[in-house]
Design a protein around this motif. Structure first.
Motif, PDB file in Angstrom:
ATOM      1  N   ARG A  24     -23.754  18.674  48.710  1.00 53.49           N
ATOM      2  CA  ARG A  24     -23.845  19.527  47.523  1.00 53.49           C
ATOM      3  C   ARG A  24     -24.797  20.694  47.750  1.00 53.49           C
ATOM      4  O   ARG A  24     -24.505  21.843  47.360  1.00 53.49           O
ATOM      5  CB  ARG A  24     -24.298  18.688  46.321  1.00 53.49           C
ATOM      6  N   TRP A  25     -25.942  20.435  48.399  1.00 47.76           N
ATOM      7  CA  TRP A  25     -26.890  21.519  48.684  1.00 47.76           C
ATOM      8  C   TRP A  25     -26.230  22.605  49.519  1.00 47.76           C
ATOM      9  O   TRP A  25     -26.386  23.792  49.241  1.00 47.76           O
ATOM     10  CB  TRP A  25     -28.110  20.989  49.434  1.00 47.76           C
ATOM     11  N   TYR A  26     -25.492  22.203  50.533  1.00 53.18           N
ATOM     12  CA  TYR A  26     -24.855  23.193  51.402  1.00 53.18           C
ATOM     13  C   TYR A  26     -23.738  23.934  50.679  1.00 53.18           C
ATOM     14  O   TYR A  26     -23.570  25.145  50.862  1.00 53.18           O
ATOM     15  CB  TYR A  26     -24.326  22.520  52.676  1.00 53.18           C
ATOM     16  N   GLN A  27     -22.963  23.233  49.873  1.00 60.71           N
ATOM     17  CA  GLN A  27     -21.896  23.898  49.136  1.00 60.71           C
ATOM     18  C   GLN A  27     -22.454  24.921  48.151  1.00 60.71           C
ATOM     19  O   GLN A  27     -21.825  25.959  47.904  1.00 60.71           O
ATOM     20  CB  GLN A  27     -21.050  22.859  48.408  1.00 60.71           C
ATOM     21  N   ASP A  28     -23.637  24.635  47.611  1.00 60.12           N
ATOM     22  CA  ASP A  28     -24.252  25.534  46.624  1.00 60.12           C
ATOM     23  C   ASP A  28     -25.039  26.671  47.272  1.00 60.12           C
ATOM     24  O   ASP A  28     -25.521  27.562  46.568  1.00 60.12           O
ATOM     25  CB  ASP A  28     -25.195  24.752  45.703  1.00 60.12           C
ATOM     26  N   THR A  29     -25.198  26.649  48.577  1.00 59.69           N
ATOM     27  CA  THR A  29     -25.988  27.659  49.282  1.00 59.69           C
ATOM     28  C   THR A  29     -25.057  28.600  50.035  1.00 59.69           C
ATOM     29  O   THR A  29     -24.482  28.231  51.052  1.00 59.69           O
ATOM     30  CB  THR A  29     -26.966  26.990  50.277  1.00 59.69           C
ATOM     31  N   ARG A  30     -24.912  29.799  49.523  1.00 62.72           N
ATOM     32  CA  ARG A  30     -24.019  30.767  50.169  1.00 62.72           C
ATOM     33  C   ARG A  30     -24.658  31.349  51.432  1.00 62.72           C
ATOM     34  O   ARG A  30     -23.972  31.632  52.400  1.00 62.72           O
ATOM     35  CB  ARG A  30     -23.667  31.894  49.188  1.00 62.72           C
TER      36      ARG A  30
END
Length: 206
Positions: A24-30
């Motif tokens: 989730r952290w990576y998906q939310d970090t563009r």
């Protein structure tokens, strides 16, 4: 603000749940950043490398052993490298190419993957040479998430999240110093090929 959570608490049910958080952290970090001095960044790990790493975590901390599930989630998180919506600036210490995780049979394919992914559009990968002068004292690895509003640092006993703006600015400054000393492009490829030659000629482990 800085918050710390013991690994014994975060991994109380095994490795899969925390990998859900990281996905989730990576998906939310563009746009993210990472400095990893002595191991391969998780989002570039091969399945074999990740299996050894998470197995070591389970053995060391004595948490429930769900390594295959945790590895599957770690592989899922790597989808951000190929979806065209994310970009990551990553600096690996040259030591990361030589830290023995699973022996030559694991390390050689791992370095081969780095060579394949070196020029991904979603990735700016630098290798910090062991002897490179850096305008910064040695610091532990860290990840910058949430497009710069959160830094994650992993310690032996706990994980630490930093969200205070003044502290975040110091991590930006540190990353700038590390990246300015790192090798990119052809120079990074040369370091990777040197490591690949090392693991190609290394005897099998055990």
């Amino acid at each position: 603000m800085t918050s710390s959570v013991p690994w014994s608490e975060r991994l109380s049910t095994g490795t899969e749940a925390i990998q859900d958080d990281v996905v989730r952290w990576y998906q939310d970090t563009r746009r993210g950043k990472a400095y990893v001095p002595a191991m391969i960044w998780g989002t570039l790990q091969t399945e074999a490398y990740a299996t050894v790493i998470l197995g070591q975590v389970v053995d060391f901390l004595g948490v429930p052993n769900d390594v295959p599930a945790g590895v599957a989630k770690r592989m899922q998180r790597q989808e951000v490298l190929y979806d065209g919506a994310h970009h990551y600036d990553v600096v690996l210490g040259e030591q990361a190419l030589y830290t023995n995780i699973g022996g030559a049979e694991v390390m050689r394919p791992q370095v081969e993957r780095l060579l394949r992914e070196l020029r991904l559009d979603s990735l700016t990968l630098g290798i910090l040479p062991t002897t490179a002068p850096v305008d910064l004292f040695p610091v532990p690895g860290f990840n910058v998430y949430g497009d710069g509003d959160r830094v994650h640092v992993e310690l032996v006993s706990s994980s630490v999240d930093v969200t205070e703006q003044s502290e975040l600015a110091l991590y930006d400054k540190a990353f700038a110093a590390l990246s300015s000393a790192a090798s990119y492009g052809d120079a990074a490829e040369e370091l990777l090929r040197k490591a690949h030659s090392f693991w190609t000629s290394a005897p099998p482990q055990g």
